[in-house]
Design a protein around this motif. Structure first.
Motif, PDB file in Angstrom:
ATOM      1  N   MET A   1       0.846  -1.167   0.000  1.00  0.00           N
ATOM      2  CA  MET A   1       0.000   0.000   0.000  1.00  0.00           C
ATOM      3  C   MET A   1       0.897   1.237   0.000  1.00  0.00           C
ATOM      4  O   MET A   1       1.913   1.290   0.684  1.00  0.00           O
ATOM      5  CB  MET A   1      -0.916  -0.005   1.227  1.00  0.00           C
ATOM      6  CG  MET A   1      -1.910   1.148   1.214  1.00  0.00           C
ATOM      7  SD  MET A   1      -2.972   1.234   2.670  1.00  0.00           S
ATOM      8  CE  MET A   1      -4.105  -0.086   2.385  1.00  0.00           C
ATOM      9  N   ALA A   6      -1.883   4.937   2.993  1.00  0.00           N
ATOM     10  CA  ALA A   6      -1.988   4.335   4.319  1.00  0.00           C
ATOM     11  C   ALA A   6      -2.184   5.424   5.373  1.00  0.00           C
ATOM     12  O   ALA A   6      -2.988   5.281   6.294  1.00  0.00           O
ATOM     13  CB  ALA A   6      -0.745   3.513   4.636  1.00  0.00           C
ATOM     14  N   SER A   7      -1.478   6.521   5.225  1.00  0.00           N
ATOM     15  CA  SER A   7      -1.620   7.629   6.169  1.00  0.00           C
ATOM     16  C   SER A   7      -3.023   8.231   6.094  1.00  0.00           C
ATOM     17  O   SER A   7      -3.647   8.501   7.122  1.00  0.00           O
ATOM     18  CB  SER A   7      -0.569   8.699   5.867  1.00  0.00           C
ATOM     19  OG  SER A   7      -0.737   9.802   6.712  1.00  0.00           O
ATOM     20  N   THR A   9      -5.711   6.720   5.076  1.00  0.00           N
ATOM     21  CA  THR A   9      -6.636   5.721   5.582  1.00  0.00           C
ATOM     22  C   THR A   9      -6.679   5.758   7.110  1.00  0.00           C
ATOM     23  O   THR A   9      -7.751   5.702   7.710  1.00  0.00           O
ATOM     24  CB  THR A   9      -6.241   4.313   5.095  1.00  0.00           C
ATOM     25  OG1 THR A   9      -6.225   4.310   3.671  1.00  0.00           O
ATOM     26  CG2 THR A   9      -7.200   3.259   5.594  1.00  0.00           C
ATOM     27  N   ARG A  10      -5.509   5.879   7.743  1.00  0.00           N
ATOM     28  CA  ARG A  10      -5.453   5.970   9.208  1.00  0.00           C
ATOM     29  C   ARG A  10      -6.179   7.219   9.697  1.00  0.00           C
ATOM     30  O   ARG A  10      -6.920   7.177  10.674  1.00  0.00           O
ATOM     31  CB  ARG A  10      -4.009   5.968   9.701  1.00  0.00           C
ATOM     32  CG  ARG A  10      -3.401   4.579   9.783  1.00  0.00           C
ATOM     33  CD  ARG A  10      -2.101   4.595  10.547  1.00  0.00           C
ATOM     34  NE  ARG A  10      -1.080   5.396   9.897  1.00  0.00           N
ATOM     35  CZ  ARG A  10      -0.184   4.947   9.040  1.00  0.00           C
ATOM     36  NH1 ARG A  10      -0.169   3.676   8.725  1.00  0.00           N
ATOM     37  NH2 ARG A  10       0.701   5.757   8.497  1.00  0.00           N
TER      38      ARG A  10
END
Length: 126
Positions: A1, A6-7, A9-10
């Motif tokens: 990813m 990813a950041s 999404t978090r």
């Protein structure tokens, strides 16, 4: 990813979790302080009420939403409120909507309709 994905999404998950936590906090405060919630809960646990007849004795009552509508005409204010609950009774989960009204120029609310069931709608909408 992708690291930036990813950041994001978090951050999105954190925002959703914060929104859910805030919603639970607001509903908890409303349930603890609202006269309308107290009236609605009284109607839900009423041994001769429709909740007991249709699903049994409630063991858990969770406020999941409410709405208020007010109309002022000729100096008289009429208020209608709808509280929605998830009610556990006899091992089953059911949707209960309690419609309350505030009699003309009075403070306390009174229960108008208690609708029980997932597809139930109050007979008289707010």
């Amino acid at each position: 990813m992708n690291p930036s994905l990813a950041s994001r999404t978090r951050w999105l998950l954190a925002a959703v979790a914060l929104l859910l936590l805030a919603t639970v906090a607001v509903l908890t405060i409303e349930a603890a302080t609202s006269q309308a919630d107290a009236e609605a809960r009284t109607a839900i646990v009423d041994p001769s009420g429709s909740v007991h007849r249709k699903i049994g004795v409630p063991s858990h009552i969770v406020l999941v939403g409410s709405s208020v509508k007010s109309l002022t005409t000729g100096g008289i204010t009429r208020t209608c409120e709808s509280n929605r609950y998830l009610v556990v009774a006899g091992g089953s989960l059911s949707w209960v909507e309690v419609t309350l009204h505030k009699p003309a120029n009075q403070w306390n609310r009174a229960v108008r309709v208690v609708a029980v069931g997932w597809s139930s709608k109050p007979r008289q909408a707010c």
